[in-house]
Design an enzyme around this catalytic site. Structure first.
Site, mmCIF file in Angstrom:
data_model
loop_
_atom_site.group_PDB
_atom_site.id
_atom_site.type_symbol
_atom_site.label_atom_id
_atom_site.label_comp_id
_atom_site.label_asym_id
_atom_site.label_seq_id
_atom_site.Cartn_x
_atom_site.Cartn_y
_atom_site.Cartn_z
ATOM 1 N N ARG A 1 -70.913 4.722 78.917
ATOM 2 C CA ARG A 1 -72.173 4.453 79.063
ATOM 3 C C ARG A 1 -72.812 2.768 78.932
ATOM 4 O O ARG A 1 -74.054 2.836 79.154
ATOM 5 C CB ARG A 1 -72.930 5.344 78.437
ATOM 6 C CG ARG A 1 -73.784 6.366 79.146
ATOM 7 C CD ARG A 1 -74.608 7.370 78.126
ATOM 8 N NE ARG A 1 -75.620 7.987 78.578
ATOM 9 C CZ ARG A 1 -75.292 9.244 79.090
ATOM 10 N NH1 ARG A 1 -73.943 9.980 79.092
ATOM 11 N NH2 ARG A 1 -76.409 9.878 79.655
ATOM 12 N N ARG B 1 -84.582 21.264 86.096
ATOM 13 C CA ARG B 1 -83.809 21.381 85.001
ATOM 14 C C ARG B 1 -84.767 21.640 83.603
ATOM 15 O O ARG B 1 -84.179 22.545 82.950
ATOM 16 C CB ARG B 1 -82.468 20.202 84.885
ATOM 17 C CG ARG B 1 -81.740 20.723 83.932
ATOM 18 C CD ARG B 1 -80.558 19.719 83.688
ATOM 19 N NE ARG B 1 -80.853 18.357 82.945
ATOM 20 C CZ ARG B 1 -80.196 17.362 82.877
ATOM 21 N NH1 ARG B 1 -78.898 17.681 83.525
ATOM 22 N NH2 ARG B 1 -80.361 16.389 82.237
ATOM 23 N N ARG C 1 -84.634 7.718 79.666
ATOM 24 C CA ARG C 1 -82.965 7.483 80.088
ATOM 25 C C ARG C 1 -82.811 6.824 81.326
ATOM 26 O O ARG C 1 -81.676 6.350 81.280
ATOM 27 C CB ARG C 1 -82.814 9.103 80.105
ATOM 28 C CG ARG C 1 -82.758 9.754 78.648
ATOM 29 C CD ARG C 1 -82.782 11.467 78.731
ATOM 30 N NE ARG C 1 -81.614 11.793 79.619
ATOM 31 C CZ ARG C 1 -81.994 13.115 80.307
ATOM 32 N NH1 ARG C 1 -83.035 13.596 80.131
ATOM 33 N NH2 ARG C 1 -80.948 13.483 80.986
#
Ligand code: ADP
Length: 185
Positions: free
Chosen positions: A88, A127, A144
């Site tokens: 990441r 979601r 994010r």
């Protein structure tokens, strides 16, 4: 077969990894799932990680590398795996290469899902409604995405430079995207 699946939050990595793992008979390793399991189990690592995850920040490289290394030492990875959510940032990409060198392994393909930001925000809102994940609130989602652009997007170039990256159009039906991934592999 060892794959790295890249793409922003909400790009469908988890959904596609679950399909690929069955098709290729390999395991799906999601560092987000490993971290959420540690949080749910109430381990020391889970307690440290929870606040960071809820804020939409990245958990420390050391903790995630340890989780990944433990997972890669389990016997079911022998036939290969799909990494989802790792690496990441560039430090994790380098740490992964060092870990793989120790294990005498290498990544065959890195696949990057490309999805419009509008579509991502819509998917994550859905979601949030369906699963109630604690980091899917609108402000945390936005953060994010920012963390992705700053820290994770360079990882795409890292694999491009190695000559193993394929960019995949991540817009369309789940089956269509799955077929594009399979064609690329
Ligand atoms: P998404 O791809 O939708 O952001 P993930 O399940 O991959 O969801 O990750 C959820 C959270 O878990 C991240 O926001 C981060 O806090 C943590 N996380 C997952 N993988 C890593 C990683 N490789 N390094 C650091 N933190 C991670």
């Amino acid at each position: 077969m060892r794959l790295v699946l890249l793409g922003p939050p909400g790009s469908g990595k988890g959904t596609q990894a679950a399909l690929l793992k069955d098709r290729l008979n390999i395991v799906h390793i999601s560092t987000g799932d490993l971290l959420r399991a540690a949080v749910a189990a109430g381990t020391e690592l889970g307690k440290i990680a929870k606040a960071t995850m809820d804020a939409g920040e990245l958990v420390s490289d050391e903790l995630v590398l340890q989780l990944l290394e433990d997972r890669l030492n389990e016997p079911d990875v022998a036939n290969g795996y799909i990494l989802d959510g790792y690496p990441r940032n560039l430090a994790q990409a380098q740490a992964l290469d060092e870990l793989l060198a120790r294990l005498n392994q290498n990544i065959d393909h890195a696949l990057a899902l490309i999805v419009d930001e509008e579509q991502i925000v819509a998917r994550l809102a859905q979601r949030a409604a369906e699963q109630g994940r604690s980091d899917d609130s609108e402000s945390v989602v936005r953060h994010r995405l920012h963390v992705y652009a700053e820290q994770t997007a360079p990882v795409v170039n890292y694999y491009e430079d190695k000559g193993i990256l394929t960019a995949i159009d991540g817009m369309g039906s789940i089956d269509e995207i799955n077929q594009r991934l399979c064609d690329a592999i």
